[in-house]
Design a protein around this motif. Structure first.
Motif, PDB file in Angstrom:
ATOM      1  N   MET A  53       0.376  -1.172   0.320  1.00  0.00           N
ATOM      2  CA  MET A  53       0.220   0.026  -0.052  1.00  0.00           C
ATOM      3  C   MET A  53       1.162   1.744   0.127  1.00  0.00           C
ATOM      4  N   SER A  54       1.894   1.230   0.974  1.00  0.00           N
ATOM      5  CA  SER A  54       2.352   2.517   0.942  1.00  0.00           C
ATOM      6  C   SER A  54       3.786   2.579  -0.219  1.00  0.00           C
ATOM      7  N   HIS A  55       4.019   1.435  -1.101  1.00  0.00           N
ATOM      8  CA  HIS A  55       4.007   1.370  -2.031  1.00  0.00           C
ATOM      9  C   HIS A  55       3.742   1.917  -3.641  1.00  0.00           C
ATOM     10  N   GLU A  56       2.344   1.603  -3.624  1.00  0.00           N
ATOM     11  CA  GLU A  56       1.305   2.218  -4.161  1.00  0.00           C
ATOM     12  C   GLU A  56       0.883   3.300  -4.416  1.00  0.00           C
ATOM     13  N   VAL A  57       0.676   3.925  -2.890  1.00  0.00           N
ATOM     14  CA  VAL A  57       0.279   5.295  -2.110  1.00  0.00           C
ATOM     15  C   VAL A  57       1.335   6.072  -2.633  1.00  0.00           C
ATOM     16  N   ARG A  58       2.609   5.701  -2.711  1.00  0.00           N
ATOM     17  CA  ARG A  58       3.965   7.147  -2.814  1.00  0.00           C
ATOM     18  C   ARG A  58       3.912   7.172  -4.333  1.00  0.00           C
ATOM     19  N   THR A  59       3.705   6.146  -4.977  1.00  0.00           N
ATOM     20  CA  THR A  59       3.938   6.087  -6.898  1.00  0.00           C
ATOM     21  C   THR A  59       3.229   7.701  -6.977  1.00  0.00           C
ATOM     22  N   PRO A  60       1.594   7.390  -7.509  1.00  0.00           N
ATOM     23  CA  PRO A  60       0.827   8.530  -8.046  1.00  0.00           C
ATOM     24  C   PRO A  60       1.144  10.000  -7.052  1.00  0.00           C
ATOM     25  N   LEU A  61       1.470   9.221  -6.106  1.00  0.00           N
ATOM     26  CA  LEU A  61       1.407  10.964  -4.774  1.00  0.00           C
ATOM     27  C   LEU A  61       2.637  11.843  -5.386  1.00  0.00           C
ATOM     28  N   ASN A  62       4.282  11.138  -5.380  1.00  0.00           N
ATOM     29  CA  ASN A  62       5.360  11.180  -6.140  1.00  0.00           C
ATOM     30  C   ASN A  62       4.775  12.053  -7.242  1.00  0.00           C
ATOM     31  N   GLY A  63       4.390  11.465  -8.769  1.00  0.00           N
ATOM     32  CA  GLY A  63       3.928  12.523  -9.583  1.00  0.00           C
ATOM     33  C   GLY A  63       3.179  13.637  -9.633  1.00  0.00           C
ATOM     34  N   VAL A  64       2.088  13.560  -8.606  1.00  0.00           N
ATOM     35  CA  VAL A  64       1.365  14.332  -8.321  1.00  0.00           C
ATOM     36  C   VAL A  64       1.995  15.791  -8.018  1.00  0.00           C
ATOM     37  N   ILE A  65       3.195  15.626  -6.788  1.00  0.00           N
ATOM     38  CA  ILE A  65       3.399  16.208  -6.266  1.00  0.00           C
ATOM     39  C   ILE A  65       4.983  17.044  -7.553  1.00  0.00           C
ATOM     40  N   GLY A  66       5.448  16.258  -8.414  1.00  0.00           N
ATOM     41  CA  GLY A  66       6.084  17.037  -9.022  1.00  0.00           C
ATOM     42  C   GLY A  66       5.801  17.213 -10.088  1.00  0.00           C
ATOM     43  N   MET A  67       4.075  17.577 -10.580  1.00  0.00           N
ATOM     44  CA  MET A  67       3.276  18.261 -11.597  1.00  0.00           C
ATOM     45  C   MET A  67       3.261  19.285 -10.732  1.00  0.00           C
ATOM     46  N   THR A  68       2.943  18.897  -9.653  1.00  0.00           N
ATOM     47  CA  THR A  68       2.566  20.330  -8.707  1.00  0.00           C
ATOM     48  C   THR A  68       3.508  21.327  -8.556  1.00  0.00           C
ATOM     49  N   ASN A  69       4.731  20.763  -8.381  1.00  0.00           N
ATOM     50  CA  ASN A  69       5.721  21.774  -8.573  1.00  0.00           C
ATOM     51  C   ASN A  69       6.376  22.580  -9.744  1.00  0.00           C
ATOM     52  N   LEU A  70       6.061  21.630 -10.655  1.00  0.00           N
ATOM     53  CA  LEU A  70       5.931  22.374 -12.392  1.00  0.00           C
ATOM     54  C   LEU A  70       4.918  23.305 -12.219  1.00  0.00           C
ATOM     55  N   LEU A  71       4.004  22.814 -12.940  1.00  0.00           N
ATOM     56  CA  LEU A  71       2.746  23.882 -12.745  1.00  0.00           C
ATOM     57  C   LEU A  71       2.882  25.371 -11.478  1.00  0.00           C
ATOM     58  N   LEU A  72       3.595  25.630 -10.172  1.00  0.00           N
ATOM     59  CA  LEU A  72       3.899  26.638  -9.416  1.00  0.00           C
ATOM     60  C   LEU A  72       4.881  27.455 -10.393  1.00  0.00           C
ATOM     61  N   GLU A  73       5.569  26.373 -11.031  1.00  0.00           N
ATOM     62  CA  GLU A  73       6.908  27.413 -11.919  1.00  0.00           C
ATOM     63  C   GLU A  73       6.482  27.553 -13.391  1.00  0.00           C
ATOM     64  N   SER A  74       5.281  27.791 -13.976  1.00  0.00           N
ATOM     65  CA  SER A  74       4.468  28.457 -14.798  1.00  0.00           C
ATOM     66  C   SER A  74       4.344  29.514 -14.476  1.00  0.00           C
ATOM     67  N   GLU A  75       3.795  30.329 -15.390  1.00  0.00           N
ATOM     68  CA  GLU A  75       2.330  31.550 -15.304  1.00  0.00           C
ATOM     69  C   GLU A  75       1.288  31.156 -15.099  1.00  0.00           C
ATOM     70  N   LEU A  76       0.792  31.441 -13.948  1.00  0.00           N
ATOM     71  CA  LEU A  76      -0.482  31.305 -13.325  1.00  0.00           C
ATOM     72  C   LEU A  76      -0.938  32.331 -12.866  1.00  0.00           C
ATOM     73  N   ASN A  77      -2.400  32.665 -12.864  1.00  0.00           N
ATOM     74  CA  ASN A  77      -3.480  33.532 -12.107  1.00  0.00           C
ATOM     75  C   ASN A  77      -3.433  32.913 -10.552  1.00  0.00           C
ATOM     76  N   GLU A  78      -3.951  34.283 -10.460  1.00  0.00           N
ATOM     77  CA  GLU A  78      -4.138  34.072  -8.893  1.00  0.00           C
ATOM     78  C   GLU A  78      -5.039  32.880  -8.407  1.00  0.00           C
ATOM     79  N   LYS A  79      -6.147  32.909  -8.899  1.00  0.00           N
ATOM     80  CA  LYS A  79      -6.895  31.781  -9.308  1.00  0.00           C
ATOM     81  C   LYS A  79      -6.174  30.575  -9.608  1.00  0.00           C
ATOM     82  N   GLN A  80      -5.801  30.239 -11.181  1.00  0.00           N
ATOM     83  CA  GLN A  80      -5.003  29.287 -11.086  1.00  0.00           C
ATOM     84  C   GLN A  80      -4.135  28.699  -9.950  1.00  0.00           C
ATOM     85  N   ARG A  81      -3.050  29.575  -9.252  1.00  0.00           N
ATOM     86  CA  ARG A  81      -2.667  29.004  -8.183  1.00  0.00           C
ATOM     87  C   ARG A  81      -3.179  28.240  -7.534  1.00  0.00           C
TER      88      ARG A  81
END
Length: 210
Positions: free
Chosen positions: A182-210
């Motif tokens: 379960m730890s492995h199954e949860v950690r794998t997609p969570l890493n992807g979500v965190i990584g994608m979030t970091n990328l989005l935060l580095e892009s140009e987002l308006n206040e609502k998107q941020r």
């Protein structure tokens, strides 16, 4: 005159001492028989030269027989032995009786009502003449059926406890494996979500998107 007995050949023989010894022997035997009976022991006395065996009254009683009902011979003992025990014990008898030694054996014997009793046989080999081979063995039989039944019950309980312990360990192992998976199954997609979030935060987002 009271101390003398005239033999049939007319020879005067003083037998006072012999009679005294015989009385003492009878008294000793009676005390021995009482002690054996009180201890619930079966006495046996085996003549190795003739295979005649004396079975005490209590020996017979332990097996459900009346005193004197058993034929006084080694074959009687062998016939009453459980077949598995006879196969094990009979080949040992020559070695046991070659030298003066004490021995102990455990075996099952058939009672008069065709039940089986566990017996502990204690014995010792003797010789009447030091220059000749052993010619006699004697000892006691003790009914240990109750002890054997308790031993079997304790062994069964021990086996059950071990089975439960094994099942508990299996359950613990399964739980650990489940948590690891379960730890492995949860950690794998969570890493992807965190990584994608970091990328989005580095892009140009308006206040609502941020």
């Amino acid at each position: 005159a009271q101390d003398k007995v005239i033999g049939y050949m007319g020879v005067g023989t003083d037998i006072t001492q012999r009679l005294s010894v015989e009385r003492e022997l009878r008294a000793t035997r009676e005390r021995l028989e009482l002690s054996i009976s009180a201890g619930d022991l079966g006495l046996w006395d085996w003549d190795l030269t003739t295979n005649k065996v004396y079975f005490s009254p209590n020996y017979c009683t332990i097996l459900g027989y009346q005193p004197g009902e058993l034929t006084e011979h080694l074959d009687t003992f062998l016939k009453l032995l459980h077949l598995d025990d006879r196969v094990r014990i009979e080949p040992q008898l020559p070695a046991l009786t070659e030298t003066e030694q004490a021995f102990k054996l455990e075996f099952r014997m058939r009672t008069k009502d065709n039940q089986w009793k566990w017996i502990a046989g204690h014995g010792k080999v003797f010789r009447d003449d030091p220059a000749k081979p052993p010619n006699r063995a004697a000892g006691v039989h003790i009914d240990i059926s109750a002890a054997k039944a308790l031993e079997a019950e304790l062994r069964e309980q021990s086996d059950l406890a071990q089975t439960l312990a094994d099942k508990a360990q299996d359950a613990s192992n399964a739980k650990s494996e489940f948590m690891a998976n379960m730890s492995h199954e949860v950690r794998t997609p969570l890493n992807g979500v965190i990584g994608m979030t970091n990328l989005l935060l580095e892009s140009e987002l308006n206040e609502k998107q941020r």
